[in-house]
Structures are given as C-alpha cells and as structure tokens.
Design an enzyme around this catalytic site. Structure first.
Site, mmCIF file in Angstrom:
data_model
loop_
_atom_site.group_PDB
_atom_site.id
_atom_site.type_symbol
_atom_site.label_atom_id
_atom_site.label_comp_id
_atom_site.label_asym_id
_atom_site.label_seq_id
_atom_site.Cartn_x
_atom_site.Cartn_y
_atom_site.Cartn_z
ATOM 1 N N GLY A 1 0.761 5.374 1.134
ATOM 2 C CA GLY A 1 0.039 6.353 1.934
ATOM 3 C C GLY A 1 0.638 7.731 1.829
ATOM 4 O O GLY A 1 1.647 7.948 1.139
ATOM 5 N N MET B 1 2.095 9.404 4.164
ATOM 6 C CA MET B 1 3.322 9.545 4.941
ATOM 7 C C MET B 1 4.335 8.456 4.622
ATOM 8 O O MET B 1 5.532 8.694 4.640
ATOM 9 C CB MET B 1 2.980 9.507 6.435
ATOM 10 N N ALA B 2 3.849 7.264 4.365
ATOM 11 C CA ALA B 2 4.747 6.115 4.201
ATOM 12 C C ALA B 2 4.162 5.117 3.213
ATOM 13 O O ALA B 2 2.968 5.122 2.935
ATOM 14 C CB ALA B 2 4.965 5.443 5.558
ATOM 15 N N ASN B 3 5.033 4.260 2.697
ATOM 16 C CA ASN B 3 4.609 3.142 1.862
ATOM 17 C C ASN B 3 4.819 1.855 2.647
ATOM 18 O O ASN B 3 5.728 1.760 3.469
ATOM 19 C CB ASN B 3 5.406 3.107 0.553
ATOM 20 N N ASP C 1 -7.634 7.949 14.218
ATOM 21 C CA ASP C 1 -7.968 7.679 12.812
ATOM 22 C C ASP C 1 -8.539 6.273 12.678
ATOM 23 O O ASP C 1 -8.175 5.525 11.775
ATOM 24 C CB ASP C 1 -6.724 7.857 11.936
ATOM 25 N N GLY D 1 0.828 -1.209 0.000
ATOM 26 C CA GLY D 1 0.000 0.000 0.000
ATOM 27 C C GLY D 1 0.857 1.252 0.000
ATOM 28 O O GLY D 1 2.011 1.241 0.426
#
Length: 288
Positions: free
Chosen positions: A21, A23-25, A135, A19
């Site tokens: 995102g 901020m990060a993968n 979240d 995935g």
C-alpha cells in the site's frame, strides 16, 4: 520490502507478501509462540522518517485496537523492529469484497443483506466509539471461508474530537466511494461513512460502482452533481424499498442520509418485506 523468513520482533516469521500500500506493506507471517498465521502490517521503509505517516500508522493501531467486534479485523500486537513500526492482526483467509462481487455477481438479495448487515454492525460500533473510517470500500472489507465479513484498514480513520486531522486529511480515501463533502475537502462526519456504505450496497446489488470517469476529479464531480443511476432501470426485480436504502444513504446533502448505521440497517432489514412493495421512490428533503 521485508525478506521471507525474517523474524520480526523476534516472534513473527515472514512467510509471504499479502499486499503493498501507499503507507504500509502487509505480510503473511507465523507467530512462532502461538504457532498460528497472522497478518503483519509494516510501515514502508521509505516512510519511517515521516512524522505524519508515523502518526497515521499509530492512529490506525489505536483506532482498531479499541474496536472489538466480530466483523472488524482484530489487532493482536503492536511493536517496532529496529525502529520500524508494525501491527499484527488476525489473518483472514479469503477474498476481499471487491473480488467476491466480481466473481459471484449477481448476488442473491438475501445474501446482499446478510453481507451488508455485518458491515453496518461493525461501522455502528466504530461510530459508537466516535471513530469514522473514512475509506470504506469493498477492497477494505475481507471475507473468510465461512462468509464472515471483516472490515480492515482504519489507516485514515479519525476520532471525531480530532478536528484538525479531520480537516487536513479529509480528501484521502477512494474516490469511487467518497462522499461529496469529502471530495470538496469539507468536514467528514459519520454521514460520510454512511454515503460510502450506500455506494457499497449499490455495487453489491448491481456488480458495478455508480460513477466512473477518466480522472479522480471527474468521478468526484459526478458524486457531487449527478443523481445515482437507477438500479431498477437496470433490474426491475430489485424492490423499490431496497433501492430507497441506497438513495437515502447516498443523498448529496448529509442531512438527508441516515442518522446512524443502525437506522440504515433497520431499513435494509425490512426492505424485502411484501408490505413495502408499493413504496414510492425516496426523494431527499434538502436540495443542493
């Protein structure tokens, strides 16, 4: 993006992308020492020089590593590779809860309670450690092949004593599941997570989120101003006691919500009991 076959930290061989995102993968990798599959979250290359993002990434690693619970994704390792921070987590081979709902709705009420109990148990532990997730949404809740729930992505989780972070980052999160006080940029509390849990329970029961709109602002306004649509008008077979759990968790005023995740779980667990069949509709005490 990290290339397939790359050996991260001289230990984790990248297999595939799971995935991407903001901020990060997240990548699927093999731990070549323990010879097992793991999920590796790596800060995006274009963000590695942003101190605020680095701090947020470190907060996630710290928050999650402190929370040992069967329904929270475990952090196995934290490190840096050529200056790029990464976090190694257990790999959950299965769909996220959003995908599961879309594929299997309508769900049996007993299954809904079984799923929700696991989520509530995990959130109760986080709250016990004074960590607010901020979240909570089905996309951040994974399910393994045996139906076990694992909450992931504590990326904007915050310890209650970090009040400055609570204020500056409070409008982060997914607007479909966000409490009215979050959308207004107010102080986020444990009751903000409880609200999100109520929306998740609504979606488990109905297969849809209660509010939609053309823009995030339009959806946020509905959360702040409109009553939660009646579940029993859609499906009269849903007991009033079960709908009441949703209504109490998603009360506009945080004071009307459950005080704790444990309290919500206890109410949910008895919601199908025959002796609660004639329960009146929940009415909040405080009005906006």
């Amino acid at each position: 993006m990290i290339d397939k076959g790359y050996l991260l930290g001289e230990r984790y061989r990248i297999i595939d992308t799971l995935g991407e995102g903001g901020m990060a993968n997240v990548y699927l990798a093999e731990d070549i020492i323990l010879q097992r599959k793991v999920a590796v979250k790596i800060l995006r290359l274009d963000l590695q020089n942003e101190p605020q993002t680095q701090a947020r990434f470190q907060r996630e690693a710290l928050a999650t590593s402190e929370l040992s619970h069967p329904n929270i994704v475990s952090v196995l390792d934290v490190g840096t590779d050529h200056g790029l921070p990464y976090m190694v987590m257990e790999y959950v081979d299965g769909p996220n809860l959003k995908e599961y709902i879309q594929k299997n709705s309508p769900l049996d009420l007993n299954e809904i309670i079984r799923i929700m109990d696991q989520i509530l148990s995990a959130v109760a532990l986080a709250h016990k450690h004074n960590v607010i997730h901020r979240d909570l949404k089905p996309q951040n809740i994974l399910m393994d092949k045996r139906g076990n729930i694992k909450i992931a992505d504590f990326g904007i989780a915050v310890a209650l004593n970090q009040s400055s972070i609570t204020q500056t980052n409070s409008v982060m999160g997914s607007v479909h599941y966000m409490s009215p006080e979050q959308t207004r940029g107010g102080m986020v509390t444990k009751q903000s997570d409880i609200y999100s849990l109520g929306i998740i329970l609504y979606e488990l029961i109905t297969g849809t989120v209660p509010f939609n709109g053309d823009t995030p602002v339009a959806i946020a306004l509905k959360h702040a101003q409109e009553p939660i649509p009646s579940i029993r008008k859609k499906d009269s077979s849903v007991p009033q006691a079960l709908e009441n759990v949703v209504l109490k968790a998603t009360a506009k005023d945080p004071r009307d919500r459950y005080a704790t995740a444990q309290e919500m779980k206890a109410d949910l667990d008895s919601s199908l009991d025959p002796e609660r069949a004639d329960e009146p509709v929940f009415v909040p005490y405080h009005c906006n």
